[in-house]
Design a protein around this motif. Structure first.
Motif, PDB file in Angstrom:
ATOM      1  N   THR A   1       0.835  -1.200   0.000  1.00 61.29           N
ATOM      2  CA  THR A   1       0.000   0.000   0.000  1.00 61.29           C
ATOM      3  C   THR A   1       0.869   1.249   0.000  1.00 61.29           C
ATOM      4  O   THR A   1       0.540   2.257  -0.641  1.00 61.29           O
ATOM      5  CB  THR A   1      -0.942   0.011   1.219  1.00 61.29           C
ATOM      6  N   GLY A   2       1.991   1.184   0.708  1.00 63.74           N
ATOM      7  CA  GLY A   2       2.937   2.297   0.691  1.00 63.74           C
ATOM      8  C   GLY A   2       3.453   2.571  -0.707  1.00 63.74           C
ATOM      9  O   GLY A   2       3.714   3.724  -1.080  1.00 63.74           O
ATOM     10  N   THR A   3       3.575   1.511  -1.499  1.00 62.95           N
ATOM     11  CA  THR A   3       4.025   1.662  -2.883  1.00 62.95           C
ATOM     12  C   THR A   3       2.921   2.277  -3.748  1.00 62.95           C
ATOM     13  O   THR A   3       3.156   3.225  -4.497  1.00 62.95           O
ATOM     14  CB  THR A   3       4.427   0.299  -3.470  1.00 62.95           C
ATOM     15  N   VAL A   4       1.712   1.742  -3.612  1.00 50.82           N
ATOM     16  CA  VAL A   4       0.610   2.186  -4.473  1.00 50.82           C
ATOM     17  C   VAL A   4       0.164   3.607  -4.144  1.00 50.82           C
ATOM     18  O   VAL A   4       0.029   4.462  -5.020  1.00 50.82           O
ATOM     19  CB  VAL A   4      -0.591   1.220  -4.353  1.00 50.82           C
ATOM     20  N   ALA A   5      -0.064   3.885  -2.844  1.00 53.44           N
ATOM     21  CA  ALA A   5      -0.572   5.194  -2.446  1.00 53.44           C
ATOM     22  C   ALA A   5       0.558   6.187  -2.177  1.00 53.44           C
ATOM     23  O   ALA A   5       0.440   7.377  -2.485  1.00 53.44           O
ATOM     24  CB  ALA A   5      -1.443   5.044  -1.189  1.00 53.44           C
ATOM     25  N   GLY A   6       1.653   5.683  -1.596  1.00 49.28           N
ATOM     26  CA  GLY A   6       2.715   6.580  -1.172  1.00 49.28           C
ATOM     27  C   GLY A   6       3.536   7.143  -2.309  1.00 49.28           C
ATOM     28  O   GLY A   6       3.872   8.329  -2.319  1.00 49.28           O
ATOM     29  N   VAL A   7       3.879   6.294  -3.286  1.00 50.08           N
ATOM     30  CA  VAL A   7       4.767   6.746  -4.361  1.00 50.08           C
ATOM     31  C   VAL A   7       4.155   7.888  -5.173  1.00 50.08           C
ATOM     32  O   VAL A   7       4.795   8.926  -5.369  1.00 50.08           O
ATOM     33  CB  VAL A   7       5.188   5.563  -5.257  1.00 50.08           C
ATOM     34  N   PRO A   8       2.897   7.766  -5.654  1.00 48.88           N
ATOM     35  CA  PRO A   8       2.317   8.920  -6.369  1.00 48.88           C
ATOM     36  C   PRO A   8       2.221  10.165  -5.483  1.00 48.88           C
ATOM     37  O   PRO A   8       2.464  11.277  -5.954  1.00 48.88           O
ATOM     38  CB  PRO A   8       0.917   8.417  -6.773  1.00 48.88           C
ATOM     39  N   LEU A   9       1.884   9.969  -4.201  1.00 49.62           N
ATOM     40  CA  LEU A   9       1.812  11.102  -3.282  1.00 49.62           C
ATOM     41  C   LEU A   9       3.182  11.753  -3.115  1.00 49.62           C
ATOM     42  O   LEU A   9       3.315  12.984  -3.133  1.00 49.62           O
ATOM     43  CB  LEU A   9       1.271  10.637  -1.929  1.00 49.62           C
ATOM     44  N   GLY A  10       4.213  10.914  -2.945  1.00 53.21           N
ATOM     45  CA  GLY A  10       5.564  11.437  -2.774  1.00 53.21           C
ATOM     46  C   GLY A  10       6.040  12.202  -3.991  1.00 53.21           C
ATOM     47  O   GLY A  10       6.670  13.268  -3.865  1.00 53.21           O
ATOM     48  N   LEU A  11       5.742  11.691  -5.185  1.00 51.24           N
ATOM     49  CA  LEU A  11       6.147  12.382  -6.409  1.00 51.24           C
ATOM     50  C   LEU A  11       5.365  13.690  -6.578  1.00 51.24           C
ATOM     51  O   LEU A  11       5.909  14.694  -7.048  1.00 51.24           O
ATOM     52  CB  LEU A  11       5.930  11.474  -7.616  1.00 51.24           C
ATOM     53  N   PHE A  12       4.094  13.683  -6.166  1.00 47.16           N
ATOM     54  CA  PHE A  12       3.283  14.905  -6.221  1.00 47.16           C
ATOM     55  C   PHE A  12       3.880  15.969  -5.300  1.00 47.16           C
ATOM     56  O   PHE A  12       3.996  17.146  -5.679  1.00 47.16           O
ATOM     57  CB  PHE A  12       1.843  14.582  -5.808  1.00 47.16           C
ATOM     58  N   ILE A  13       4.258  15.565  -4.091  1.00 45.74           N
ATOM     59  CA  ILE A  13       4.874  16.504  -3.144  1.00 45.74           C
ATOM     60  C   ILE A  13       6.173  17.062  -3.718  1.00 45.74           C
ATOM     61  O   ILE A  13       6.449  18.266  -3.644  1.00 45.74           O
ATOM     62  CB  ILE A  13       5.143  15.804  -1.790  1.00 45.74           C
ATOM     63  N   ALA A  14       6.981  16.188  -4.315  1.00 46.68           N
ATOM     64  CA  ALA A  14       8.275  16.618  -4.856  1.00 46.68           C
ATOM     65  C   ALA A  14       8.098  17.595  -6.012  1.00 46.68           C
ATOM     66  O   ALA A  14       8.878  18.549  -6.156  1.00 46.68           O
ATOM     67  CB  ALA A  14       9.073  15.403  -5.311  1.00 46.68           C
TER      68      ALA A  14
END
Length: 379
Positions: free
Chosen positions: A137-150
Motif C-alpha cells: 500500500t505504501g508503494t501504491v498510495a505513497g509513491v504517487p503522493l511522494g512524487l506529487f509533493i516533490a
C-alpha cells in the motif's frame, strides 16, 4: 489484529521509502549536480544495507523486548530519512540512505515475526498478509503522493513526510504494543545449521530467484514499454502493478489460513507469475488487455512473501525473527542482482522486449525448486 495494524503503519512507511526514491532521482541529480548513474547509488545503498541489516541486527538484538527493537528500528529509519532530507552533499546523502536502509532492514522481518506471534496459529497467514500489505500500500498510495509533493515543493519534503510517518508508527508502538521478548538469538553454529537444512535453504533460494525475476524486471518497466509500445505515460502500468500488489498481499493471508497449504499456494503463485510475465509482450498491443499482466504480476509478486515466511516460521519456530530476516535479505539481494543482470544482458545485446521472457524462465526455475520442496519426503 489492532496491534498488527500498528506494525502495518511502519511497513507502509518502508514501502513508501523503498520505491519513491527511484522517482526522486532526477531531482536529486539537479540538486547535487551529478549523473544519473551516480544518483542511482542512493537506491543501491539503501537496498544493500536493507539486505545486510536484516539477518545481522535481528540476530544481535534477538532476545531483547520486541517493542524496544521495533522502536529502535523505526527511530533509525526515521533519523536516516531526516538526515537524507538535510544532506548538504551527495556523499552525506549516501550515508543517510545507508542508515535508513539499516533501520528498514531491522524493522521489516521483526514486524513480520511479531505479527505472527500476536495471533493464533490459524490466523498467522492473515496477519502476515496484512503486515506485508502495508508495504505494498505504501508503494501504491505513497509513491504517487511522494512524487506529487516533490513536484510541487521539493524532494526533501517527500523525505520529511516519510520521516513523520516513521515517528507516528514509533509512537503508536510505544503506547500500545505489548512488551514480549524476541526469540533467543541463534548461535553462529545454529545459524549455519539453519541454512544447511535443505528445506530452509531451498525456500530461501525460491525467494531469491523469484525476486531476481520480479523486482529485477520491475526496474526495466519503462525500457520495456518504450521498446514494445509507444505509450505516453508509464504511470498507468505502475498503478496496475501496485494495485495488483495490494490485492495480492492483503488476500494471500486468507488463502494461507483457508487452505493450510502454503507450499501448494506458492507453486500456484509462481505459475501465474510466470504466465503473466510471458504474456506482457503479447498483451500490450491490445488496450483492454494490456494492464492485466501487470496486475497479475504485481499481485503474485507481493503475495509470494507470506507463504514463504509462514513455512519458515513453521520450520524454525524458535528462531522466527532470524529465519524471516534471512528470507527478507534474499528478497532484497535478489532485487539488486536482478537489476544488475538486466543491465548486463541489455548491454550484451538482448532487446528489452526479451526481458519478460527471461524473467518468466527464471520464475519457472523457482517453480521447479518449489516442486522439489513440495514432493520431497521430509515434512
Amino acid at each position: 489484529m489492532r496491534k498488527v495494524l500498528l506494525l502495518t503503519i511502519g511497513m507502509f512507511a518502508l514501502g513508501f521509502d523503498a520505491y519513491v526514491i527511484s522517482g526522486l532521482l532526477p531531482k536529486m541529480e539537479e540538486t547535487f549536480k551529478i549523473s544519473a548513474s551516480q544518483a542511482g547509488q542512493a537506491v543501491s545503498i539503501f537496498t544493500f544495507c536493507y539486505a545486510l541489516a536484516a539477518p545481522v541486527f535481528a540476530t544481535i538484538l534477538a532476545g531483547k523486548p520486541m517493542r524496544n527493537i521495533l522502536v529502535l528500528a523505526l527511530a533509525v529509519f526515521s533519523i536516516g530519512n531526516g538526515a537524507s532530507a538535510l544532506a548538504p552533499t551527495f556523499s552525506t546523502l549516501l550515508m543517510a540512505r545507508a542508515i535508513a536502509g539499516i533501520g528498514a532492514g531491522l524493522y521489516s522481518p521483526l514486524a513480520a515475526a511479531a505479527a505472527a506471534s500476536l495471533v493464533p496459529g490459524q490466523m498467522r497467514g492473515r496477519a502476515l498478509g496484512i503486515t506485508l500489505g502495508g508495504m505494498s500500500t505504501g508503494t501504491v498510495a505513497g509513491v504517487p503522493l511522494g512524487l506529487f509533493i516533490a513536484e510541487h515543493l521539493d524532494w526533501q519534503t517527500t523525505l520529511w513526510f516519510i520521516t513523520a510517518l516513521g515517528f507516528v508508527a514509533m509512537i503508536g508502538i510505544i503506547i500500545s504494543f505489548p512488551d514480549f521478548p524476541a526469540s533467543a538469538p541463534p548461535s553462529l553454529q545454529q545459524r549455519f545449521a539453519m541454512m544447511a537444512k535443505g528445506r530452509v535453504a531451498a525456500i530461501i533460494s525460491v525467494t531469491f530467484i523469484t525476486s531476481i525475476a520480479s523486482l529485477g524486471l520491475y526496474t526495466y518497466i519503462s525500457t520495456i514499454l518504450d521498446n514494445l509500445k509507444d505509450t505516453p505515460s508509464l504511470a498507468p502500468y505502475l498503478w496496475a502493478w501496485g494495485i495488483g500488489g495490494v490485492i495480492g498481499s492483503f488476500s494471500v493471508g486468507y488463502f494461507i489460513d483457508r487452505t493450510a497449504r502454503p507450499k501448494m499456494l506458492m507453486a500456484g503463485i509462481l505459475t501465474i507469475m510466470a504466465f503473466a510475465m510471458f504474456c506482457i509482450p503479447f498483451a500490450l498491443p491490445f488496450p483492454i488487455l494490456s494492464f492485466l499482466p501487470f496486475v497479475l504480476w504485481g499481485a503474485m509478486g507481493w503475495a509470494s512473501q507470506a507463504p514463504q515466511q509462514h513455512e519458515l516460521l513453521r520450520l524454525q519456530p524458535n528462531h522466527g525473527a532470524a529465519v524471516v530476516a534471512l528470507n527478507s535479505s534474499a528478497n532484497y539481494l535478489g532485487s539488486a542482482v536482478g537489476s544488475a543482470l538486466g543491465g548486463i544482458v541489455l548491454l550484451a545485446g538482448l532487446t528489452p522486449s526479451s526481458l519478460p521472457f527471461a524473467a518468466s524462465c527464471l520464475v519457472l526455475a523457482a517453480l521447479l525448486v518449489q516442486c522439489l520442496i513440495m514432493f520431497s519426503k521430509k515434512k
